[in-house]
Scaffold this motif. Structure first.
Motif, PDB file in Angstrom:
ATOM      1  N   THR A   1     -24.966  30.818 -19.646  1.00  0.00           N
ATOM      2  CA  THR A   1     -26.330  30.921 -20.160  1.00  0.00           C
ATOM      3  C   THR A   1     -26.939  32.224 -19.654  1.00  0.00           C
ATOM      4  O   THR A   1     -26.265  33.008 -18.962  1.00  0.00           O
ATOM      5  N   ASP A   2     -28.197  32.445 -19.949  1.00  0.00           N
ATOM      6  CA  ASP A   2     -28.874  33.648 -19.463  1.00  0.00           C
ATOM      7  C   ASP A   2     -29.001  33.654 -17.942  1.00  0.00           C
ATOM      8  O   ASP A   2     -29.099  34.719 -17.325  1.00  0.00           O
ATOM      9  N   LEU A   3     -29.005  32.456 -17.319  1.00  0.00           N
ATOM     10  CA  LEU A   3     -29.254  32.351 -15.884  1.00  0.00           C
ATOM     11  C   LEU A   3     -28.015  32.019 -15.062  1.00  0.00           C
ATOM     12  O   LEU A   3     -27.978  32.286 -13.861  1.00  0.00           O
ATOM     13  N   VAL A   4     -27.018  31.408 -15.685  1.00  0.00           N
ATOM     14  CA  VAL A   4     -25.808  30.985 -14.975  1.00  0.00           C
ATOM     15  C   VAL A   4     -24.599  31.497 -15.741  1.00  0.00           C
ATOM     16  O   VAL A   4     -24.475  31.257 -16.941  1.00  0.00           O
ATOM     17  N   LYS A   5     -23.696  32.182 -15.035  1.00  0.00           N
ATOM     18  CA  LYS A   5     -22.571  32.828 -15.705  1.00  0.00           C
ATOM     19  C   LYS A   5     -21.229  32.227 -15.268  1.00  0.00           C
ATOM     20  O   LYS A   5     -21.024  31.895 -14.101  1.00  0.00           O
TER      21      LYS A   5
ATOM     22  N   ALA B   1     -20.049  28.434 -10.453  1.00  0.00           N
ATOM     23  CA  ALA B   1     -20.535  29.422 -11.424  1.00  0.00           C
ATOM     24  C   ALA B   1     -21.147  30.605 -10.677  1.00  0.00           C
ATOM     25  O   ALA B   1     -21.530  30.508  -9.510  1.00  0.00           O
ATOM     26  N   TRP B   2     -21.242  31.711 -11.407  1.00  0.00           N
ATOM     27  CA  TRP B   2     -21.791  32.953 -10.861  1.00  0.00           C
ATOM     28  C   TRP B   2     -23.306  33.047 -11.063  1.00  0.00           C
ATOM     29  O   TRP B   2     -23.863  32.452 -11.985  1.00  0.00           O
ATOM     30  N   ASP B   3     -23.923  33.883 -10.211  1.00  0.00           N
ATOM     31  CA  ASP B   3     -25.285  34.330 -10.494  1.00  0.00           C
ATOM     32  C   ASP B   3     -25.216  35.402 -11.584  1.00  0.00           C
ATOM     33  O   ASP B   3     -24.140  35.820 -11.997  1.00  0.00           O
ATOM     34  N   THR B   4     -26.377  35.844 -12.056  1.00  0.00           N
ATOM     35  CA  THR B   4     -26.398  36.797 -13.178  1.00  0.00           C
ATOM     36  C   THR B   4     -25.841  38.165 -12.806  1.00  0.00           C
ATOM     37  O   THR B   4     -25.394  38.913 -13.671  1.00  0.00           O
ATOM     38  N   GLY B   5     -25.847  38.500 -11.520  1.00  0.00           N
ATOM     39  CA  GLY B   5     -25.313  39.788 -11.080  1.00  0.00           C
ATOM     40  C   GLY B   5     -23.847  39.739 -10.693  1.00  0.00           C
ATOM     41  O   GLY B   5     -23.291  40.744 -10.266  1.00  0.00           O
TER      42      GLY B   5
END
Length: 237
Positions: free
Chosen positions: A177-181, A202-206
């Motif tokens: 999603t836009d917030l969770v990658k 899951a990853w953060d957006t960065g």
């Protein structure tokens, strides 16, 4: 939970993907590791460690799947047949292609039958298999894409046998999603509220760090769905 092995041991590096199952009053932890001196993860194997208590420490028993493999996931069918699902690793000396999901029967908690069956192979890479049994349906859940970026996701296939074949469903359980990658490599458990939960990372957006997360898993006949990946705390009823 599991200590690094001594020099020359099979379990010196790459401690990955632990899963625990209770068998005969003891906790059996299946995990991936490899010895020193094997390049590009080609030494990865699925092995076993055992403890009398869930928090350990666990005593290593040794390698369970004797060829290049990762992500071992145990499953006991309603008739008592013991299966292990896993992913083929690079450098497999049995000639099996890396990134494909297989299943094999277990003749004991520490030994496979040695007759692996291919289950999922049509994606570029598939990993992290986990079996869910509901009524007469067997639902194999797994991750596809690259864990390093936002293509990582969780999918599933439905079959009539724990050994397949499985028909992959169109809808994904989890995707970025836009917030969770890059959500993926999950497991499924029933909480104290009797809800079915999906745990995954899951990853953060960065793409600076991955962290574990949980979200409720909705099951409606053959269809699985999840409102995740989310960021907030979960409320149990």
């Amino acid at each position: 939970a599991v200590s690094r092995g001594d020099e020359g041991s099979w379990n010196r590096r790459n401690f990955w993907a632990p899963e625990v199952i209770l068998l005969g009053g003891k906790y059996h932890l299946y995990y991936t590791a490899m010895p020193d001196g094997t390049p590009e993860n080609t030494g990865n194997r699925v092995g076993l460690a055992v403890s009398t208590i869930p928090e350990g420490p666990y005593e290593d028993v040794g390698v369970v799947i004797p060829h290049a493999s990762i992500d071992g996931s145990p499953f006991i069918d309603k008739d008592g047949t013991f299966y292990i699902y896993y992913t083929i690793e690079h450098g497999n000396h049995d000639g099996l292609k890396a990134g494909q999901i297989y299943v094999d029967k277990m003749t004991s908690p520490s030994k496979v039958a040695g007759k692996p069956i291919q289950l999922v192979s049509h994606h570029g890479w598939q990993e992290g298999p986990c079996m869910l049994h509901r009524d007469k349906r067997y639902i194999l859940t797994y991750s596809t894409g690259a864990w390093t970026n936002d293509t990582y996701n969780v999918r599933y296939g439905v079959g009539k046998s724990p050994a397949g074949p499985f028909e992959e469903q169109e809808n994904k359980i989890l995707s970025s999603t836009d917030l969770v990658k890059g959500p993926g490599h999950h497991n499924i458990f029933e909480g104290p509220d009797s809800k079915t939960w999906l745990i995954y990372h899951a990853w953060d957006t960065g793409f600076k760090a991955r962290s574990p997360r949980i979200d409720p898993l909705e099951i409606c006949e053959d269809k699985l769905s999840c409102k995740g990946p989310t960021l907030g705390k979960q409320i149990t009823s």
